[in-house]
Motif scaffolding. Sequence first.
Motif, mmCIF file in Angstrom:
data_model
loop_
_atom_site.group_PDB
_atom_site.id
_atom_site.type_symbol
_atom_site.label_atom_id
_atom_site.label_comp_id
_atom_site.label_asym_id
_atom_site.label_seq_id
_atom_site.Cartn_x
_atom_site.Cartn_y
_atom_site.Cartn_z
ATOM 1 N N GLU A 67 0.800 -1.082 -0.043
ATOM 2 C CA GLU A 67 0.036 -0.181 -0.065
ATOM 3 C C GLU A 67 0.784 1.390 0.135
ATOM 4 O OE1 GLU A 67 -3.603 2.387 0.139
ATOM 5 O OE2 GLU A 67 -3.384 0.174 -0.158
ATOM 6 N N TYR A 68 2.033 1.253 0.754
ATOM 7 C CA TYR A 68 2.782 2.439 0.868
ATOM 8 C C TYR A 68 3.442 2.714 -0.442
ATOM 9 C CZ TYR A 68 6.437 5.526 2.672
ATOM 10 O OH TYR A 68 7.387 6.827 2.730
ATOM 11 N N CYS A 69 4.435 1.951 -0.836
ATOM 12 C CA CYS A 69 5.047 2.085 -2.000
ATOM 13 C C CYS A 69 4.414 2.157 -3.638
ATOM 14 C CB CYS A 69 6.410 1.036 -2.097
ATOM 15 S SG CYS A 69 5.879 -0.454 -2.523
ATOM 16 N N THR A 70 2.965 1.681 -3.448
ATOM 17 C CA THR A 70 2.149 1.758 -4.647
ATOM 18 C C THR A 70 1.412 2.814 -4.678
ATOM 19 O OG1 THR A 70 2.230 -0.672 -4.504
ATOM 20 C CG2 THR A 70 0.783 0.425 -6.013
ATOM 21 N N TYR A 71 0.716 3.248 -3.571
ATOM 22 C CA TYR A 71 -0.360 4.177 -3.378
ATOM 23 C C TYR A 71 -0.145 5.231 -2.537
ATOM 24 C CZ TYR A 71 -3.066 0.478 -5.798
ATOM 25 O OH TYR A 71 -3.401 -0.697 -6.468
ATOM 26 N N SER A 72 0.450 5.141 -1.357
ATOM 27 C CA SER A 72 0.648 6.285 -0.515
ATOM 28 C C SER A 72 1.743 7.179 -1.034
ATOM 29 C CB SER A 72 0.820 5.419 0.838
ATOM 30 O OG SER A 72 -0.146 4.800 1.552
ATOM 31 N N VAL A 73 2.682 6.757 -1.629
ATOM 32 C CA VAL A 73 3.937 7.556 -2.145
ATOM 33 C C VAL A 73 3.194 8.620 -3.298
ATOM 34 C CG1 VAL A 73 4.608 6.054 -3.948
ATOM 35 C CG2 VAL A 73 6.250 7.496 -2.880
ATOM 36 N N ARG A 74 2.139 8.328 -3.688
ATOM 37 C CA ARG A 74 1.519 9.049 -4.786
ATOM 38 C C ARG A 74 0.345 9.829 -4.189
ATOM 39 N NH1 ARG A 74 3.387 4.476 -7.291
ATOM 40 N NH2 ARG A 74 4.517 4.656 -9.080
ATOM 41 N N GLU A 75 0.137 9.649 -2.814
ATOM 42 C CA GLU A 75 -1.007 10.247 -2.175
ATOM 43 C C GLU A 75 -2.423 10.048 -2.665
ATOM 44 O OE1 GLU A 75 -1.203 11.604 0.570
ATOM 45 O OE2 GLU A 75 0.574 12.809 1.004
ATOM 46 N N ILE A 76 -2.327 8.839 -3.045
ATOM 47 C CA ILE A 76 -3.850 8.227 -3.592
ATOM 48 C C ILE A 76 -4.553 7.664 -2.456
ATOM 49 C CG2 ILE A 76 -4.843 6.361 -5.160
ATOM 50 C CD1 ILE A 76 -2.256 6.552 -6.764
ATOM 51 N N ASN A 77 -5.303 8.491 -1.812
ATOM 52 C CA ASN A 77 -6.002 8.170 -0.658
ATOM 53 C C ASN A 77 -7.830 8.170 -0.604
ATOM 54 O OD1 ASN A 77 -3.487 8.971 0.981
ATOM 55 N ND2 ASN A 77 -4.007 10.960 0.445
ATOM 56 N N GLY A 78 -8.089 8.532 -1.851
ATOM 57 C CA GLY A 78 -9.645 8.636 -2.252
ATOM 58 C C GLY A 78 -10.120 9.645 -1.623
ATOM 59 N N ASP A 79 -11.288 10.083 -1.843
ATOM 60 C CA ASP A 79 -11.842 11.295 -1.250
ATOM 61 C C ASP A 79 -11.909 11.787 0.264
ATOM 62 O OD1 ASP A 79 -12.936 11.443 -4.008
ATOM 63 O OD2 ASP A 79 -14.910 10.497 -3.621
ATOM 64 N N PHE A 80 -12.202 12.837 0.536
ATOM 65 C CA PHE A 80 -12.388 13.515 1.840
ATOM 66 C C PHE A 80 -13.179 12.575 2.665
ATOM 67 C CE2 PHE A 80 -10.717 18.206 0.945
ATOM 68 C CZ PHE A 80 -9.668 17.789 1.396
ATOM 69 N N LEU A 81 -12.940 12.119 3.902
ATOM 70 C CA LEU A 81 -13.847 11.465 4.674
ATOM 71 C C LEU A 81 -15.025 12.177 4.877
ATOM 72 C CD1 LEU A 81 -11.591 9.829 7.240
ATOM 73 C CD2 LEU A 81 -12.624 8.697 5.331
ATOM 74 N N PRO A 82 -16.297 11.625 5.211
ATOM 75 C CA PRO A 82 -17.698 12.367 5.617
ATOM 76 C C PRO A 82 -17.211 12.615 7.049
ATOM 77 C CG PRO A 82 -17.939 10.286 4.321
ATOM 78 C CD PRO A 82 -16.561 10.264 4.572
#
Length: 429
Positions: A67-82
């Motif tokens: 998760e970290y080196c694939t998505y988190s490093v690119r700040e792929i986090n999804g939409d703001f939380l409700p």
Amino acid sequence: MIMNFGMNIEMDIINEKEKKPQLLIDLKGEPGKDCNGFCKFCYFRKVNYNDIFPFGCKHCTFQIGCEYCTYSVREINGDFLPLPFALQQVQSALFFNRYEKVNITGGGDVSCYPFLEDLCRCISDMGLKIHLGYTSGKGFKDLNTAKNLVDYGVDEVTFSVFSTNEELRREWMNDKNAKTSLECLRHFCENCEVHCAIIVVPGVNDGEELIKTVSDLVNWGAKAVILMRFANKTEQGLILGNAPIVEGIKTHTIEEFKNLVKRIHEEFGSKIRVSGTPLYDPITNTPFAISYEENLLNKLKNKIECEATIITGNVAYPFLKKIFDETPVNIIKVNKDIADLITAKDLEGINLKELSDTVFIPPRAFVHDRVAEEILTKDGEKRMILRGVEQLTLDGEVSGIYTKKEALEFELEAFNELIEMINFFGTKK
């Protein structure tokens, strides 16, 4: 993380000097989408999110990619939380620990979070103070927003300024409400502990513009300012395939940037704490303050009993070279300024004949352990490939809360730990 990802790093969570825990609340959100549009200088601008590949890192287990080196490093986090989900993070954490302050952060700009005032009001009702972990102010509707946030318990703010020149903010930060953003910043400075960040782009917000901006921050009451070198090349840290971010900009060299930080400190250091990243902090002499202390260096060198190789980047290289001079430890650099951003491609350029039987790579390097071993032993020699100590020194983003004595103590402990590893895993000389 010592990179231009913003101000969101471990020291936002725990003030190491005062040992006061802060509860980190991650609102999620993504750069460019949840920040009212990319700043021109944003590390994530021009990233191709349709072509995602894993780098590999220390968090990976059996396969390359997590998760970290694939998505988190690119700040792929999804939409703001409700709002209910954000509040649930706070309430759940309070069942298990006691906190004095909540640090609100996210992959987007927290000023753009549509429920920010409601969230802060609810947190205040729980008796907790609030730190806005990273904001540029681009999402604040008017000055009343800042006033309300202060009333709801916000007493600490990390603010990305770039410039107090409204026109420059409009052009370079995509800030359509630049006047409002600066009014809110000024109100925070007058009523909170404000730490400011300025990404310095040569020919744009440096020179007299930088002097004017820092002068304004001093007059408004900001506590600290960190100057951040603009990265525009792969070797400067753009590992996401998006270099150059801005065509035609010749960025500061490492030494030029250090001198820039020094000049600002000399002019304003008596009134505001000035530091820089990737270097340096004129108060603590970090990074690698220990390299200036001959007595401490000699004591460290006398403890080294084995041979080993340390792989690092351009910024750390001259310091580590001096620290381990005349010892069995050799230092090798790759063409990447920040060691934490070394990738497998960087390792491929190393002359394997220069390596010892024991090789230390940066702990946070973006390369899988197995891949690093394959690259660094492809000449057929058997070598032990290890990750070194997590953090040997303090970056400007965290050094501002330390005294020089505390910074030296931090480094002494870290280097003693590294030398223990060298003596345990290295080859007897």
